[in-house]
Motif scaffolding. Sequence first.
Motif, mmCIF file in Angstrom:
data_model
loop_
_atom_site.group_PDB
_atom_site.id
_atom_site.type_symbol
_atom_site.label_atom_id
_atom_site.label_comp_id
_atom_site.label_asym_id
_atom_site.label_seq_id
_atom_site.Cartn_x
_atom_site.Cartn_y
_atom_site.Cartn_z
ATOM 1 N N GLU A 89 0.834 -1.205 0.000
ATOM 2 C CA GLU A 89 0.000 0.000 0.000
ATOM 3 C C GLU A 89 0.866 1.252 0.000
ATOM 4 O O GLU A 89 0.509 2.267 -0.619
ATOM 5 C CB GLU A 89 -0.923 -0.004 1.213
ATOM 6 C CG GLU A 89 -1.983 -1.090 1.201
ATOM 7 C CD GLU A 89 -3.054 -0.863 0.153
ATOM 8 O OE1 GLU A 89 -3.154 0.275 -0.377
ATOM 9 O OE2 GLU A 89 -3.793 -1.824 -0.155
ATOM 10 N N ALA A 90 1.991 1.204 0.670
ATOM 11 C CA ALA A 90 2.883 2.363 0.725
ATOM 12 C C ALA A 90 3.429 2.695 -0.648
ATOM 13 O O ALA A 90 3.428 3.861 -1.078
ATOM 14 C CB ALA A 90 4.020 2.098 1.703
ATOM 15 N N VAL A 91 3.879 1.680 -1.369
ATOM 16 C CA VAL A 91 4.444 1.918 -2.704
ATOM 17 C C VAL A 91 3.363 2.392 -3.671
ATOM 18 O O VAL A 91 3.637 3.153 -4.602
ATOM 19 C CB VAL A 91 5.141 0.639 -3.224
ATOM 20 C CG1 VAL A 91 5.602 0.815 -4.665
ATOM 21 C CG2 VAL A 91 6.332 0.295 -2.330
ATOM 22 N N ALA A 92 2.119 1.992 -3.432
ATOM 23 C CA ALA A 92 1.015 2.441 -4.293
ATOM 24 C C ALA A 92 0.821 3.952 -4.219
ATOM 25 O O ALA A 92 0.236 4.558 -5.133
ATOM 26 C CB ALA A 92 -0.269 1.722 -3.905
ATOM 27 N N LEU A 93 1.305 4.593 -3.177
ATOM 28 C CA LEU A 93 1.203 6.050 -3.045
ATOM 29 C C LEU A 93 2.226 6.785 -3.902
ATOM 30 O O LEU A 93 2.094 7.991 -4.113
ATOM 31 C CB LEU A 93 1.399 6.460 -1.580
ATOM 32 C CG LEU A 93 0.368 5.983 -0.562
ATOM 33 C CD1 LEU A 93 0.789 6.415 0.839
ATOM 34 C CD2 LEU A 93 -1.011 6.522 -0.894
#
Length: 270
Positions: A89-93
């Motif tokens: 989810e972090a990399v999706a930002l």
Amino acid sequence: MHEKERHRIILSAVQEKSVVTVSELVELTDSSEATIRRDIAALHVQKRLRRVRGGAEALNPPQFPGLAGRPFHVNETLHARQKQAIAKEAVALCQDGEPIIINGGTTTFQMVHFLVNRRMQVFTNSFPIAEHLLKHSKNTVMLSGGVIYREQNIILSPFENDVTRNFYARRMFMGAQGLGPLGLMETDPLLIQAEQKLIDQAEELVVLVDSSKFEKRSSLILCGLKRIATVITDSDIEDRHASMLEAAGVNLIVATVQAVAKPENAPSFA
């Protein structure tokens, strides 16, 4: 945790810090106080450490004391699936080309698997994160200068005039020892000093913590909730903790924990 693993953690802790209390070892091993006292007594008899009142000390104290907290290789095995889902989810930002800071830690380390096919400018104080991205991605990587703390696999500098002050980041991603109403908590003053410098260089602070961290406490506060833009955690977060973040104006992202497939050609760091 097996006795052999506890002994290894205890010996590592006293070698890093010279003197370690029973309460610190209870936290590091998730064991009872009685168990830790027995372990210390056994290691004292084996002449591998010296038992002292309230804890243990190294037979040969280190020249440069280490950091408080669990070793990287121990933390890496805890809540592994949650950490991987949170990291995804972090990399999706992130957007390709953006400058970001990734603070060292076992949750933030999981981001490397999802950054393999991205093109980011990454500043980090983590030797494992930098090494993995250099080997398995085309991201631009910058490392902070300082001393490498082996147990946590992190690079820290006490000096103000290091390269940190010359890097701008759209977002900083970091974990923490604990997260509560007063904000992010850490275990070591040197960590606090180094991480505050990194936070100052980022527009947004994104905190990656599994739900167990909402129950953890420490005596050192890194920053208040108002400085945090987003918290990413797993679905076991309690309603009262979600409400705490909402009241502080913190955006909450809840990661779905499942068998998260890593991107192709993304081997694990060894």
